[in-house]
Design a protein around this motif. Structure first.
Motif, PDB file in Angstrom:
ATOM      1  N   LEU A 243       0.805  -1.227   0.000  1.00 32.07           N
ATOM      2  CA  LEU A 243       0.000   0.000   0.000  1.00 32.07           C
ATOM      3  C   LEU A 243       0.838   1.277   0.000  1.00 32.07           C
ATOM      4  CD1 LEU A 243      -2.755  -0.996   2.588  1.00 32.07           C
ATOM      5  CD2 LEU A 243      -2.847  -1.121   0.111  1.00 32.07           C
ATOM      6  N   SER A 244       2.159   1.119   0.069  1.00 33.92           N
ATOM      7  CA  SER A 244       3.016   2.302   0.245  1.00 33.92           C
ATOM      8  C   SER A 244       2.854   3.392  -0.831  1.00 33.92           C
ATOM      9  CB  SER A 244       4.489   1.879   0.381  1.00 33.92           C
ATOM     10  OG  SER A 244       4.928   1.187  -0.774  1.00 33.92           O
ATOM     11  N   PRO A 245       2.623   3.078  -2.104  1.00 33.91           N
ATOM     12  CA  PRO A 245       2.493   4.188  -3.058  1.00 33.91           C
ATOM     13  C   PRO A 245       1.256   5.058  -2.803  1.00 33.91           C
ATOM     14  CG  PRO A 245       2.896   2.126  -4.222  1.00 33.91           C
ATOM     15  CD  PRO A 245       2.579   1.777  -2.796  1.00 33.91           C
ATOM     16  N   LEU A 246       0.258   4.489  -2.134  1.00 39.46           N
ATOM     17  CA  LEU A 246      -0.964   5.243  -1.850  1.00 39.46           C
ATOM     18  C   LEU A 246      -0.912   5.890  -0.465  1.00 39.46           C
ATOM     19  CD1 LEU A 246      -3.890   5.805  -2.993  1.00 39.46           C
ATOM     20  CD2 LEU A 246      -4.651   3.925  -1.526  1.00 39.46           C
ATOM     21  N   LEU A 247      -0.408   5.139   0.506  1.00 36.44           N
ATOM     22  CA  LEU A 247      -0.532   5.575   1.901  1.00 36.44           C
ATOM     23  C   LEU A 247       0.757   6.107   2.507  1.00 36.44           C
ATOM     24  CD1 LEU A 247      -2.828   2.793   3.414  1.00 36.44           C
ATOM     25  CD2 LEU A 247      -3.454   5.052   2.623  1.00 36.44           C
ATOM     26  N   TYR A 248       1.861   6.034   1.757  1.00 35.09           N
ATOM     27  CA  TYR A 248       3.129   6.541   2.275  1.00 35.09           C
ATOM     28  C   TYR A 248       3.958   6.987   1.078  1.00 35.09           C
ATOM     29  CZ  TYR A 248       7.590   6.528   4.792  1.00 35.09           C
ATOM     30  OH  TYR A 248       8.799   6.861   5.314  1.00 35.09           O
ATOM     31  N   GLY A 276      -9.467  20.361  -3.871  1.00 36.09           N
ATOM     32  CA  GLY A 276     -10.618  19.959  -3.054  1.00 36.09           C
ATOM     33  C   GLY A 276     -10.749  18.472  -2.810  1.00 36.09           C
ATOM     34  N   LEU A 277      -9.803  17.675  -3.336  1.00 41.19           N
ATOM     35  CA  LEU A 277      -9.920  16.219  -3.170  1.00 41.19           C
ATOM     36  C   LEU A 277      -9.607  15.759  -1.744  1.00 41.19           C
ATOM     37  CD1 LEU A 277     -10.314  13.357  -4.260  1.00 41.19           C
ATOM     38  CD2 LEU A 277      -8.117  13.505  -5.384  1.00 41.19           C
ATOM     39  N   GLY A 278      -8.817  16.569  -1.034  1.00 44.72           N
ATOM     40  CA  GLY A 278      -8.550  16.211   0.358  1.00 44.72           C
ATOM     41  C   GLY A 278      -7.482  15.152   0.529  1.00 44.72           C
ATOM     42  N   VAL A 279      -6.603  15.016  -0.487  1.00 46.84           N
ATOM     43  CA  VAL A 279      -5.477  14.070  -0.362  1.00 46.84           C
ATOM     44  C   VAL A 279      -4.652  14.465   0.867  1.00 46.84           C
ATOM     45  CG1 VAL A 279      -3.444  13.133  -1.526  1.00 46.84           C
ATOM     46  CG2 VAL A 279      -5.401  13.882  -2.880  1.00 46.84           C
ATOM     47  N   LEU A 280      -4.189  13.493   1.606  1.00 44.20           N
ATOM     48  CA  LEU A 280      -3.478  13.786   2.846  1.00 44.20           C
ATOM     49  C   LEU A 280      -2.027  14.192   2.587  1.00 44.20           C
ATOM     50  CD1 LEU A 280      -4.776  10.769   4.977  1.00 44.20           C
ATOM     51  CD2 LEU A 280      -5.796  13.039   4.695  1.00 44.20           C
ATOM     52  N   THR A 281      -1.479  15.004   3.488  1.00 46.10           N
ATOM     53  CA  THR A 281      -0.047  15.320   3.417  1.00 46.10           C
ATOM     54  C   THR A 281       0.723  14.100   3.919  1.00 46.10           C
ATOM     55  OG1 THR A 281      -0.003  16.127   5.690  1.00 46.10           O
ATOM     56  CG2 THR A 281      -0.495  17.755   3.974  1.00 46.10           C
ATOM     57  N   MET A 282       2.020  14.049   3.645  1.00 44.33           N
ATOM     58  CA  MET A 282       2.829  12.918   4.095  1.00 44.33           C
ATOM     59  C   MET A 282       2.738  12.759   5.619  1.00 44.33           C
ATOM     60  SD  MET A 282       4.594  10.399   3.252  1.00 44.33           S
ATOM     61  CE  MET A 282       4.798  10.711   1.498  1.00 44.33           C
ATOM     62  N   GLU A 283       2.792  13.882   6.301  1.00 44.42           N
ATOM     63  CA  GLU A 283       2.743  13.850   7.769  1.00 44.42           C
ATOM     64  C   GLU A 283       1.399  13.264   8.251  1.00 44.42           C
ATOM     65  OE1 GLU A 283       1.260  16.766   9.970  1.00 44.42           O
ATOM     66  OE2 GLU A 283       1.720  15.342  11.594  1.00 44.42           O
ATOM     67  N   GLU A 284       0.325  13.649   7.587  1.00 46.54           N
ATOM     68  CA  GLU A 284      -0.998  13.111   7.960  1.00 46.54           C
ATOM     69  C   GLU A 284      -1.095  11.620   7.653  1.00 46.54           C
ATOM     70  OE1 GLU A 284      -3.980  16.942   7.256  1.00 46.54           O
ATOM     71  OE2 GLU A 284      -3.290  15.805   5.516  1.00 46.54           O
ATOM     72  N   VAL A 286       1.252   9.370   7.597  1.00 40.56           N
ATOM     73  CA  VAL A 286       2.017   8.607   8.597  1.00 40.56           C
ATOM     74  C   VAL A 286       1.254   8.557   9.923  1.00 40.56           C
ATOM     75  CG1 VAL A 286       4.121   8.654  10.005  1.00 40.56           C
ATOM     76  CG2 VAL A 286       4.263   9.035   7.530  1.00 40.56           C
ATOM     77  N   ARG A 287       0.772   9.709  10.339  1.00 41.58           N
ATOM     78  CA  ARG A 287       0.099   9.787  11.646  1.00 41.58           C
ATOM     79  C   ARG A 287      -1.174   8.940  11.671  1.00 41.58           C
ATOM     80  NH1 ARG A 287      -3.061  14.404  13.070  1.00 41.58           N
ATOM     81  NH2 ARG A 287      -1.880  15.502  11.464  1.00 41.58           N
ATOM     82  N   TYR A 288      -2.018   9.100  10.648  1.00 38.05           N
ATOM     83  CA  TYR A 288      -3.296   8.371  10.659  1.00 38.05           C
ATOM     84  C   TYR A 288      -3.094   6.863  10.539  1.00 38.05           C
ATOM     85  CZ  TYR A 288      -5.778  12.805  10.231  1.00 38.05           C
ATOM     86  OH  TYR A 288      -6.272  14.057  10.443  1.00 38.05           O
ATOM     87  N   TRP A 289      -2.119   6.466   9.726  1.00 35.16           N
ATOM     88  CA  TRP A 289      -1.894   5.027   9.527  1.00 35.16           C
ATOM     89  C   TRP A 289      -1.367   4.401  10.821  1.00 35.16           C
ATOM     90  CZ3 TRP A 289       1.127   2.598   4.783  1.00 35.16           C
ATOM     91  CH2 TRP A 289       0.589   1.329   4.534  1.00 35.16           C
TER      92      TRP A 289
END
Ligand SMILES: [Fe+2]
Ligand SMILES: [Fe+2]
Length: 332
Positions: A243-248, A276-284, A286-289
């Protein structure tokens, strides 16, 4: 008539079937899928009219949706394959039906991706002719990912030859943690109603998938040896890599992608976020996962399954060395 030899693997056949319910939690999750049915066609797709965005914003949103679609498609394939195998092995009824229901849900999620791309940028990505260097790089990233998707699928299918079905089914839960996390965050960060409605409904599906795949893990893990439990830990680590290309950011242990893949990816994602898509920042991300894994840690460990160390996310656990190009026996 000669008797069949003892220990012969059972004949794989979907008949006679059964209507046995052993796993109550599994039945409840499946049953809920009827009450939680939703129809993406009823959403306000006109919000994604091409005229509402500049060309980069359109491409950037289509880019993210087509990236997500790779993982939704892996879910369709993996759960669909699992559904047939579960029927052939005559697993209890709600397990078969839940796997079918998850397959259907993943089709619905892929359909959200298709509709978004179709509104924003017709023919993206399969028949699109890039108009600029920016578009060319974005499309190249998606094509490179899909090419790697082929390797994933070859490996996933092959894994049924050397891993027991119980182990493969047990490994399905980890990606659902990731899936639930990202959509739950994005339904709050996206600024357009079309995305909020989509992510809200997808999150509800993913919550159900997580309940069901955790119930599957619980049912399977009861009979597992310590070594098999360690294989589940390994599958969790593989899930992180997959999942890393999507979530990290992409992990080169599995993914063979262009050297500037991440740089292009981050640039395009930022444009999609601002549109407006709301894609997460890298920091977000990592934190949410990390938070999502920690939330499930107690339940996983109560089954005697250890969490792998994922230093990239700040998750502590068992050291697992995943080898270069190792088969990913898990899904989204
Ligand atoms: Fe999904
Ligand atoms: Fe899912």
């Amino acid at each position: 008539m000669p008797k069949p030899p003892k220990n012969k693997t059972p004949e794989l056949n979907i008949f006679p079937g059964n209507w046995t319910i052993k796993n109550e939690q599994m039945f409840k999750a499946f049953d809920l899928s009827f009450a939680q049915h939703w129809n993406p066609a009823s959403f306000p797709w006109d919000q994604l009219d091409a005229k509402n965005f500049d060309p980069k914003e359109r491409i950037a949103q289509a880019y993210w949706m087509s990236k997500l679609a790779l993982f939704e498609k892996s879910g369709i394939g993996a759960f669909g394959f699992g559904m047939v195998r579960a029927a052939e092995l005559n697993l209890e009824d709600p397990t078969k039906k839940m796997l079918a229901s998850i397959t259907y849900d993943e089709c619905r999620h892929d359909e959200v991706c298709r509709r978004a791309c179709n509104k924003l940028c017709p023919n993206w990505p399969y028949g699109y002719k890039p108009q600029s260097d920016f578009e060319q790089k974005a499309l190249r990233n998606i094509e490179a990912l899909y090419e790697e998707g082929r390797r994933y699928w070859e490996g996933f299918k092959g894994a049924w030859d050397y891993l027991t079905p119980e182990l493969l089914f047990a490994g399905f839960f980890f990606a659902e943690i990731g899936a639930e996390t990202i959509f739950n965050a994005m339904r709050q960060t996206s600024k357009l109603e079309i995305y909020r409605q989509s992510f809200q409904n997808i999150t509800r599906d993913e919550t159900r998938h997580l309940v069901a795949t955790m119930a599957l893990l619980r049912a399977m893990a009861q009979e597992f040896t310590e070594e098999q439990k360690l294989t589940v830990t390994r599958q969790m680590k593989q899930g992180f890599i997959f999942l890393s290309p999507l979530l990290y950011q992409h992990q080169a242990t599995f993914w063979h992608l262009p050297s500037d893949f991440d740089q292009v990816d981050q640039e395009v994602e930022e444009i999609a976020r601002n549109a407006g898509l709301g894609v997460l920042t890298m920091e977000e991300k990592v934190r949410y996962w990390r938070q999502a894994i920690e939330k499930k840690r107690g339940e996983i460990e109560s089954m005697g399954v250890k969490v792998p160390a994922i230093p990239e996310l700040g998750v502590e656990g068992v050291e697992v060395q995943v080898k270069k190009n190792e088969t990913i026996a898990t899904s989204f």
